[in-house]
Design an enzyme around this catalytic site. Structure first.
Site, PDB file in Angstrom:
ATOM      1  N   ARG A  48     -13.649  -6.924  -9.743  1.00 49.33           N
ATOM      2  CA  ARG A  48     -14.667  -5.989 -10.224  1.00 49.33           C
ATOM      3  C   ARG A  48     -15.615  -5.534  -9.107  1.00 49.33           C
ATOM      4  O   ARG A  48     -16.003  -4.374  -9.055  1.00 49.33           O
ATOM      5  CB  ARG A  48     -15.455  -6.628 -11.350  1.00 49.33           C
ATOM      6  CG  ARG A  48     -14.594  -6.797 -12.611  1.00 49.33           C
ATOM      7  CD  ARG A  48     -15.478  -7.215 -13.723  1.00 49.33           C
ATOM      8  NE  ARG A  48     -14.731  -7.455 -14.948  1.00 49.33           N
ATOM      9  CZ  ARG A  48     -15.307  -7.802 -16.082  1.00 49.33           C
ATOM     10  NH1 ARG A  48     -16.610  -7.929 -16.144  1.00 49.33           N
ATOM     11  NH2 ARG A  48     -14.597  -8.009 -17.152  1.00 49.33           N
ATOM     12  N   ASP A 148     -28.584  -2.634 -24.671  1.00 44.13           N
ATOM     13  CA  ASP A 148     -27.674  -3.411 -23.825  1.00 44.13           C
ATOM     14  C   ASP A 148     -28.285  -3.424 -22.430  1.00 44.13           C
ATOM     15  O   ASP A 148     -29.121  -2.568 -22.104  1.00 44.13           O
ATOM     16  CB  ASP A 148     -26.280  -2.762 -23.785  1.00 44.13           C
ATOM     17  CG  ASP A 148     -25.184  -3.734 -23.372  1.00 44.13           C
ATOM     18  OD1 ASP A 148     -24.433  -4.207 -24.249  1.00 44.13           O
ATOM     19  OD2 ASP A 148     -25.081  -4.026 -22.161  1.00 44.13           O
TER      20      ASP A 148
HETATM   21  C1  SAM Z   1     -18.665  -8.698 -25.401  1.00 47.06           C
HETATM   22  S1  SAM Z   1     -19.885  -7.446 -25.526  1.00 47.06           S
HETATM   23  C2  SAM Z   1     -20.360  -7.616 -27.242  1.00 47.06           C
HETATM   24  C3  SAM Z   1     -20.526  -6.271 -27.907  1.00 47.06           C
HETATM   25  C4  SAM Z   1     -20.829  -6.349 -29.411  1.00 47.06           C
HETATM   26  N1  SAM Z   1     -22.060  -7.058 -29.664  1.00 47.06           N
HETATM   27  C5  SAM Z   1     -19.691  -6.997 -30.174  1.00 47.06           C
HETATM   28  O1  SAM Z   1     -19.817  -8.143 -30.585  1.00 47.06           O
HETATM   29  O2  SAM Z   1     -18.636  -6.350 -30.339  1.00 47.06           O
HETATM   30  C6  SAM Z   1     -21.272  -8.217 -24.686  1.00 47.06           C
HETATM   31  C7  SAM Z   1     -22.345  -7.229 -24.274  1.00 47.06           C
HETATM   32  O3  SAM Z   1     -23.488  -7.983 -23.876  1.00 47.06           O
HETATM   33  C8  SAM Z   1     -24.122  -7.265 -22.846  1.00 47.06           C
HETATM   34  N2  SAM Z   1     -25.038  -8.161 -22.115  1.00 47.06           N
HETATM   35  C9  SAM Z   1     -24.731  -9.147 -21.228  1.00 47.06           C
HETATM   36  N3  SAM Z   1     -25.848  -9.724 -20.767  1.00 47.06           N
HETATM   37  C10 SAM Z   1     -26.889  -9.107 -21.376  1.00 47.06           C
HETATM   38  C11 SAM Z   1     -28.307  -9.249 -21.292  1.00 47.06           C
HETATM   39  N4  SAM Z   1     -28.873 -10.149 -20.488  1.00 47.06           N
HETATM   40  N5  SAM Z   1     -29.066  -8.428 -22.048  1.00 47.06           N
HETATM   41  C12 SAM Z   1     -28.510  -7.498 -22.862  1.00 47.06           C
HETATM   42  N6  SAM Z   1     -27.176  -7.310 -22.966  1.00 47.06           N
HETATM   43  C13 SAM Z   1     -26.373  -8.109 -22.236  1.00 47.06           C
HETATM   44  C14 SAM Z   1     -22.967  -6.747 -22.017  1.00 47.06           C
HETATM   45  O4  SAM Z   1     -23.331  -5.671 -21.195  1.00 47.06           O
HETATM   46  C15 SAM Z   1     -21.947  -6.366 -23.089  1.00 47.06           C
HETATM   47  O5  SAM Z   1     -22.012  -5.009 -23.410  1.00 47.06           O
END
Ligand code: SAM
Length: 280
Positions: A48, A148
């Protein structure tokens, strides 16, 4: 210059992204986003971040990481974006949407105040738009905030335009009711209808940040498939903040492998990975 290959297996990545640089990456992403990257992720990190090195014309991870750490660096955001995992889908873990529908129908019957919902790690928006669809189907006035840390996925969420394959599994009635099919140059794409757009807004928010913007309390918070990346200490702190942001009786939905609210006295389980904020 030693040109790095496009992608590598674990052993190859270990050779080019040395132990010290990998440790620095793990520390930085923990500091910036609260994400705990396991030591198994070295080849993922390599693949990445290699794209970022290429984009910046840099040929060593050491130099790249110095750039990321520079005061006010414009590479910090792309660095975080590159390391987040954004997997999501419309109506993922559908039991949460059944519960939401029941609550929204009840609210609509009582002509209660608009239902405030927060998709707190919304990725490319499917979760937030699914919430908006349910509110609309329940004829329940409401609003959805999607946030996000990753600004790139937020752009997609905000655009509300998806490839047909992303929505193909939705029932035909839902598709018709909530999406507009693209034609001509937009063939193969679908856009959420203006009625949904009017209910949702998106903003960047780092759950790890000690200072969140002031927000009114919510009736429902989705915090799904994100805390798995955080350590226990931070999960506890986050849970206390989410509890404060829920109205009494409000719902917290967490991801399928997450049970962090179970032990909190302020929450009671109301179904699979769904918790209700205690009243009083
Ligand atoms: C696997 S996705 C989950 C998306 C959705 N909630 C679902 O369950 O389908 C995880 C998301 O968490 C976000 N994320 C990671 N660390 C974060 C943080 N410190 N604050 C806010 N979002 C975060 C990532 O960018 C990503 O878009």
């Amino acid at each position: 210059m030693n040109a790095a290959p496009d992608s590598l297996d674990f052993a190859g990545a270990a050779a080019l992204l040395n132990e010290r640089d990998f440790a620095t990456v793990r520390q930085l992403i923990a500091d910036y986003a609260g994400i705990k990257l396991s030591t198994q992720k070295r080849n993922m990190v390599y693949n990445r971040l290699l794209r970022r090195l290429r984009a910046r014309g840099i040929d060593s991870f050491g130099d790249y990481l110095q750039l990321v750490q520079r005061e006010g660096s414009d590479e910090r955001e792309p660095f975080v974006n590159a390391l987040t995992t954004n997997l999501t889908a419309f109506f993922r873990e559908p039991h949460h949407f059944d519960l939401l529908l029941a609550r929204a129908q009840e609210r609509a019957r009582q002509h209660g105040r608009p239902m405030r919902c927060w998709s707190s790690a919304c990725s490319t928006g499917e979760e937030a738009w699914s919430i908006a669809m349910v509110l609309r189907e329940a004829q329940c006035p409401g609003e959805v905030l999607g946030t996000d840390i990753d600004t790139e996925v937020l752009n997609t969420a905000q655009a509300g335009v998806y490839r047909m394959e992303r929505i193909a599994a939705l029932p035909a009635e839902r598709l018709r009711r909530h999406f507009l099919r693209g034609t001509g140059a937009n063939d193969g794409l679908a856009s959420v209808r203006p009625e949904l757009r009017a209910m949702a807004r998106f903003a960047q928010l780092n759950l790890q940040s000690p200072a969140w913007p002031a927000m009114e309390r919510f009736d429902v918070i989705f915090c799904r498939n994100v805390v798995i990346y955080f350590d226990r200490e931070f999960q506890k702190k986050l849970l206390a903040r989410l509890a404060d942001l829920l109205v009494p009786g409000g719902l917290l939905m967490v991801g399928h492998s997450e049970s962090f609210p179970a032990a909190h006295p302020g929450f009671r389980s109301v179904g699979r990975t769904a918790y209700e904020r205690a009243t009083g």
